[in-house]
Design a protein around this motif. Structure first.
Motif, mmCIF file in Angstrom:
data_model
loop_
_atom_site.group_PDB
_atom_site.id
_atom_site.type_symbol
_atom_site.label_atom_id
_atom_site.label_comp_id
_atom_site.label_asym_id
_atom_site.label_seq_id
_atom_site.Cartn_x
_atom_site.Cartn_y
_atom_site.Cartn_z
ATOM 1 N N THR A 53 0.824 -1.211 0.000
ATOM 2 C CA THR A 53 0.000 0.000 0.000
ATOM 3 C C THR A 53 0.859 1.262 0.000
ATOM 4 O OG1 THR A 53 -0.180 -0.278 2.400
ATOM 5 C CG2 THR A 53 -2.044 -1.022 1.071
ATOM 6 N N SER A 54 2.161 1.100 -0.159
ATOM 7 C CA SER A 54 3.083 2.237 -0.142
ATOM 8 C C SER A 54 3.192 2.878 -1.518
ATOM 9 C CB SER A 54 4.471 1.781 0.309
ATOM 10 O OG SER A 54 5.072 0.983 -0.709
ATOM 11 N N LEU A 55 3.767 4.069 -1.561
ATOM 12 C CA LEU A 55 4.042 4.741 -2.831
ATOM 13 C C LEU A 55 4.917 3.874 -3.720
ATOM 14 C CD1 LEU A 55 4.012 7.314 -4.637
ATOM 15 C CD2 LEU A 55 6.072 8.049 -3.407
ATOM 16 N N VAL A 56 5.857 3.175 -3.123
ATOM 17 C CA VAL A 56 6.791 2.308 -3.864
ATOM 18 C C VAL A 56 6.028 1.355 -4.780
ATOM 19 C CG1 VAL A 56 8.491 0.451 -3.588
ATOM 20 C CG2 VAL A 56 8.529 2.407 -2.029
ATOM 21 N N TRP A 57 5.076 0.637 -4.218
ATOM 22 C CA TRP A 57 4.334 -0.371 -4.979
ATOM 23 C C TRP A 57 3.302 0.264 -5.891
ATOM 24 C CZ3 TRP A 57 5.984 -5.254 -5.061
ATOM 25 C CH2 TRP A 57 5.174 -6.228 -5.654
ATOM 26 N N GLN A 58 2.615 1.275 -5.375
ATOM 27 C CA GLN A 58 1.530 1.895 -6.135
ATOM 28 C C GLN A 58 2.035 2.587 -7.402
ATOM 29 O OE1 GLN A 58 -1.910 1.666 -5.337
ATOM 30 N NE2 GLN A 58 -0.962 0.052 -4.115
ATOM 31 N N GLU A 59 3.110 3.331 -7.277
ATOM 32 C CA GLU A 59 3.655 4.018 -8.454
ATOM 33 C C GLU A 59 4.190 3.009 -9.466
ATOM 34 O OE1 GLU A 59 7.327 7.009 -9.392
ATOM 35 O OE2 GLU A 59 6.038 7.558 -7.688
ATOM 36 N N SER A 60 4.836 1.963 -8.966
ATOM 37 C CA SER A 60 5.378 0.933 -9.861
ATOM 38 C C SER A 60 4.253 0.210 -10.586
ATOM 39 C CB SER A 60 6.229 -0.064 -9.068
ATOM 40 O OG SER A 60 7.312 0.591 -8.441
ATOM 41 N N TRP A 61 3.162 -0.081 -9.853
ATOM 42 C CA TRP A 61 2.020 -0.751 -10.489
ATOM 43 C C TRP A 61 1.391 0.163 -11.539
ATOM 44 C CZ3 TRP A 61 -3.656 -0.580 -9.521
ATOM 45 C CH2 TRP A 61 -4.324 -1.658 -10.124
ATOM 46 N N ALA A 62 1.220 1.425 -11.211
ATOM 47 C CA ALA A 62 0.633 2.376 -12.163
ATOM 48 C C ALA A 62 1.464 2.456 -13.444
ATOM 49 C CB ALA A 62 0.511 3.758 -11.527
ATOM 50 N N SER A 63 2.786 2.308 -13.298
ATOM 51 C CA SER A 63 3.669 2.386 -14.478
ATOM 52 C C SER A 63 3.442 1.232 -15.445
ATOM 53 C CB SER A 63 5.137 2.405 -14.037
ATOM 54 O OG SER A 63 5.573 1.102 -13.662
ATOM 55 N N SER A 64 2.842 0.137 -14.964
ATOM 56 C CA SER A 64 2.651 -1.058 -15.801
ATOM 57 C C SER A 64 1.276 -1.128 -16.453
ATOM 58 C CB SER A 64 2.847 -2.320 -14.940
ATOM 59 O OG SER A 64 1.765 -2.507 -14.040
ATOM 60 N N LEU A 65 0.383 -0.185 -16.106
ATOM 61 C CA LEU A 65 -1.001 -0.247 -16.588
ATOM 62 C C LEU A 65 -1.153 0.376 -17.974
ATOM 63 C CD1 LEU A 65 -2.883 0.832 -13.328
ATOM 64 C CD2 LEU A 65 -2.405 -1.497 -14.112
ATOM 65 N N TYR A 103 10.374 -1.140 -13.156
ATOM 66 C CA TYR A 103 10.251 0.238 -12.657
ATOM 67 C C TYR A 103 10.632 0.308 -11.185
ATOM 68 C CZ TYR A 103 8.277 4.895 -11.861
ATOM 69 O OH TYR A 103 8.112 6.228 -11.544
ATOM 70 N N LEU A 104 10.168 -0.673 -10.408
ATOM 71 C CA LEU A 104 10.449 -0.688 -8.974
ATOM 72 C C LEU A 104 11.959 -0.786 -8.719
ATOM 73 C CD1 LEU A 104 8.313 -2.750 -6.448
ATOM 74 C CD2 LEU A 104 10.672 -2.140 -6.016
ATOM 75 N N LEU A 105 12.617 -1.695 -9.424
ATOM 76 C CA LEU A 105 14.066 -1.872 -9.247
ATOM 77 C C LEU A 105 14.823 -0.607 -9.634
ATOM 78 C CD1 LEU A 105 14.628 -5.482 -10.638
ATOM 79 C CD2 LEU A 105 14.416 -4.781 -8.259
ATOM 80 N N GLU A 106 14.344 0.071 -10.659
ATOM 81 C CA GLU A 106 15.045 1.253 -11.164
ATOM 82 C C GLU A 106 14.835 2.467 -10.262
ATOM 83 O OE1 GLU A 106 17.790 2.687 -13.620
ATOM 84 O OE2 GLU A 106 16.932 0.676 -13.877
ATOM 85 N N ASN A 107 13.658 2.585 -9.674
ATOM 86 C CA ASN A 107 13.299 3.815 -8.966
ATOM 87 C C ASN A 107 13.209 3.696 -7.446
ATOM 88 O OD1 ASN A 107 12.465 5.890 -11.239
ATOM 89 N ND2 ASN A 107 11.659 3.898 -11.859
ATOM 90 N N PHE A 108 13.046 2.477 -6.941
ATOM 91 C CA PHE A 108 12.887 2.293 -5.489
ATOM 92 C C PHE A 108 13.745 1.124 -5.003
ATOM 93 C CE2 PHE A 108 8.748 4.020 -6.992
ATOM 94 C CZ PHE A 108 8.731 5.212 -6.276
ATOM 95 N N SER A 109 14.968 1.064 -5.442
ATOM 96 C CA SER A 109 15.812 -0.104 -5.180
ATOM 97 C C SER A 109 16.075 -0.355 -3.700
ATOM 98 C CB SER A 109 17.147 0.030 -5.922
ATOM 99 O OG SER A 109 17.839 1.191 -5.496
ATOM 100 N N LYS A 110 16.014 0.689 -2.872
ATOM 101 C CA LYS A 110 16.334 0.481 -1.451
ATOM 102 C C LYS A 110 15.260 -0.347 -0.733
ATOM 103 C CE LYS A 110 14.380 4.716 0.616
ATOM 104 N NZ LYS A 110 14.693 5.901 1.443
ATOM 105 N N TYR A 111 14.096 -0.522 -1.372
ATOM 106 C CA TYR A 111 13.034 -1.321 -0.768
ATOM 107 C C TYR A 111 13.050 -2.776 -1.249
ATOM 108 C CZ TYR A 111 11.196 3.181 0.729
ATOM 109 O OH TYR A 111 11.061 4.432 1.312
#
Length: 363
Positions: free
Chosen positions: A34-46, A236-244
Motif C-alpha cells: 500500500t506504499s508509494l513504492v508499490w503503487q507508483e510501480s504498479w501504475a507504471s505497468s497499466l 520500474y520498482l528496481l530502477e526507482n525504489f531499489s532500497k526497498y
C-alpha cells in the motif's frame, strides 16, 4: 466529520505519478503493497487506469483506492466493484496481499463506509476486497451493508528476534534443515548468501526469473516472468525504489541453490517470490528449506524482526514459520436492491453446490 469522496480520471502515467506522490505525503501505510513504492510501480505497468477514488477530509486528501467494475450478471444487470484491481488478469497478477483502502489506519473505516455508500449510489451490488489484513468489521460498517462474507486465507511469518532460529521450529523441520545443509556443505561447500548490489539487481532478477519460469510456466496461473505487465512493474520498482528491494543469491560453495526477491519495509522482510534449483538428485537435500533458513539468519543479523512468507498454503511455509495470521477475502453486499438480489442469488448457488460457504457476518 464526514469523509468526502471524489472520483478522479487519470489520463497518463505522469499524471498518476504526480497524484500518487502528492497524496502519499498525507498518509502513513504499514506495508509495501500500500506504499508509494508499490503503487507508483504498479501504475507504471497499466495500459489504462481503473477508476480512482480520492477520500478527503476538510478538502485535504487522506487516502484513495483503485476500483475495477465488473459485470456480475448480464441479466438481471448486476455490477460489482473490485478494490485495487484493474480488472485485467495480467495486470492484477502483480499484487494481492495486504489489500485495503490506501489510507492511514485511523481513517480506514470512514473511507470504507464512504466507498460503500458511493457503490450503492451507482447501483453496484457488492464490493470485493481480496487478501485484506486487519480491516475491522465493526458495527457501523455492518450497518452500511446488507451482508458481509469473509473467507480466511492463512499468512505465515517467522520471528527473527532470537539467537537460535532453529529452536523455534519443530523437531522434524530442524532435522530436515540440518541434514540438507550438512549434505550440501559436504558435497558442494559452505552455504553463502550474496545480496545484490544496486548494479546487480537486474541481473539477479533475470536469473531468478529463468528458474521461476522453469518451475511455473506450465502451471495454471503461469509464471509472472512471462507476463509483460509483471516485468514492467518490477523493472520500474528496481530502477526507482531499489532500497526497498533485496534480491539474494544463495549458494553451497559454487553451486546455486536459488534466488529470492524480497521487499524490505520497516522491521520486516516480505518474501515475494523465488527461483529454486531443483536439480539435486538426493531427495534428502531440500534446497528451498536450506535457502530460506540461510536467508532468515542473514536478515536477522541485519537487524530485521520478521521474515514474512505472505499468504497461501504451502508445506514449507507451515514448517518454517513461527506465527500464522489471517488474510480475509471480503465480499460486502451493498444495502440496496442490487445487493439483496446478488446475495439471494449467491445463497441459491451455495445451496445447490457442495462447496461450503464462507463465514457470513450478516446482522
Amino acid at each position: 466529520m464526514a469523509v468526502f469522496l471524489e472520483r478522479k480520471i487519470l489520463a497518463s502515467f505522469e499524471e498518476a505519478k504526480s497524484f500518487l506522490r502528492e497524496v502519499h505525503e498525507y498518509i502513513e501505510v504499514p506495508t509495501p503493497f500500500t506504499s508509494l513504492v508499490w503503487q507508483e510501480s504498479w501504475a507504471s505497468s497499466l495500459r489504462l487506469f481503473p477508476a480512482i477514488y480520492v477520500f478527503k477530509l476538510d478538502s485535504h486528501p487522506i487516502g484513495y483506492c483503485w476500483i475495477a467494475c465488473k459485470k456480475t450478471l448480464p441479466f438481471p444487470p448486476l455490477n460489482s466493484w473490485y478494490l485495487n484491481q484493474s480488472g485485467i488478469t495480467s495486470e492484477d497478477q502483480i499484487w494481492i496481499e495486504y489489500n485495503t483502502i490506501i489510507c492511514s489506519k485511523a481513517h480506514e473505516q470512514a473511507c470504507l463506509i464512504s466507498l460503500l455508500n458511493e457503490a450503492k449510489k451507482n447501483h453496484v451490488c457488492k464490493l470485493y476486497i481480496s487478501m485484506s489484513r486487519d480491516i475491522s468489521i465493526d458495527k457501523k460498517l455492518i450497518e452500511n451493508t446488507f451482508d458481509v462474507i469473509a473467507e480466511t486465507i492463512n499468512g505465515y511469518r517467522t520471528s527473527l528476534l532470537t539467537s537460535n532460529l532453529d529452536k523455534q521450529l519443530s523437531k522434524n523441520t530442524r532435522s530436515q534443515i540440518r541434514r540438507s545443509t550438512r549434505l550440501l556443505e559436504d558435497h558442494y561447500g559452505s552455504i553463502s548468501v550474496n545480496e545484490a548490489s544496486k548494479a546487480q539487481l537486474h541481473s539477479y532478477f533475470d536469473n531468478l526469473g529463468a528458474l521461476h519460469k522453469k518451475k511455473w510456466s506450465d502451471s495454471t496461473e503461469g509464471s509472472g516472468f512471462n507476463n509483460p505487465s509483471f516485468l514492467l512493474h518490477h523493472g520500474y520498482l528496481l530502477e526507482n525504489f531499489s532500497k526497498y528491494v533485496s534480491i539474494a543469491e544463495v549458494k553451497a560453495g559454487a553451486t546455486l541453490l536459488g534466488y529470492t526477491y524480497n521487499l524490505v519495509f520497516g522491521d520486516t522482510v516480505y518474501f515475494y517470490c523465488s527461483g529454486i534449483n531443483y536439480q539435486f538428485t538426493n531427495n534428502k537435500i531440500k534446497p528451498g528449506y536450506t535457502l530460506h533458513f540461510a536467508l532468515m539468519e542473514y536478515y536477522r543479523n541485519k537487524g530485521f524482526h520478521w521474515y514474512d512468507f505472505l499468504g497461501g498454503e504451502s508445506r514449507y511455509k507451515k514448517s518454517l514459520c513461527t506465527e500464522t495470521y489471517a488474510f480475509k477475502n471480503l465480499t460486502l453486499y451493498t444495502e440496496s436492491i442490487e445487493g439483496r438480489l446478488a446475495r439471494l442469488l449467491n445463497r441459491l448457488k451455495q445451496k445447490f453446490s457442495s462447496k461450503p460457504s464462507p463465514d457470513s457476518l450478516q446482522r
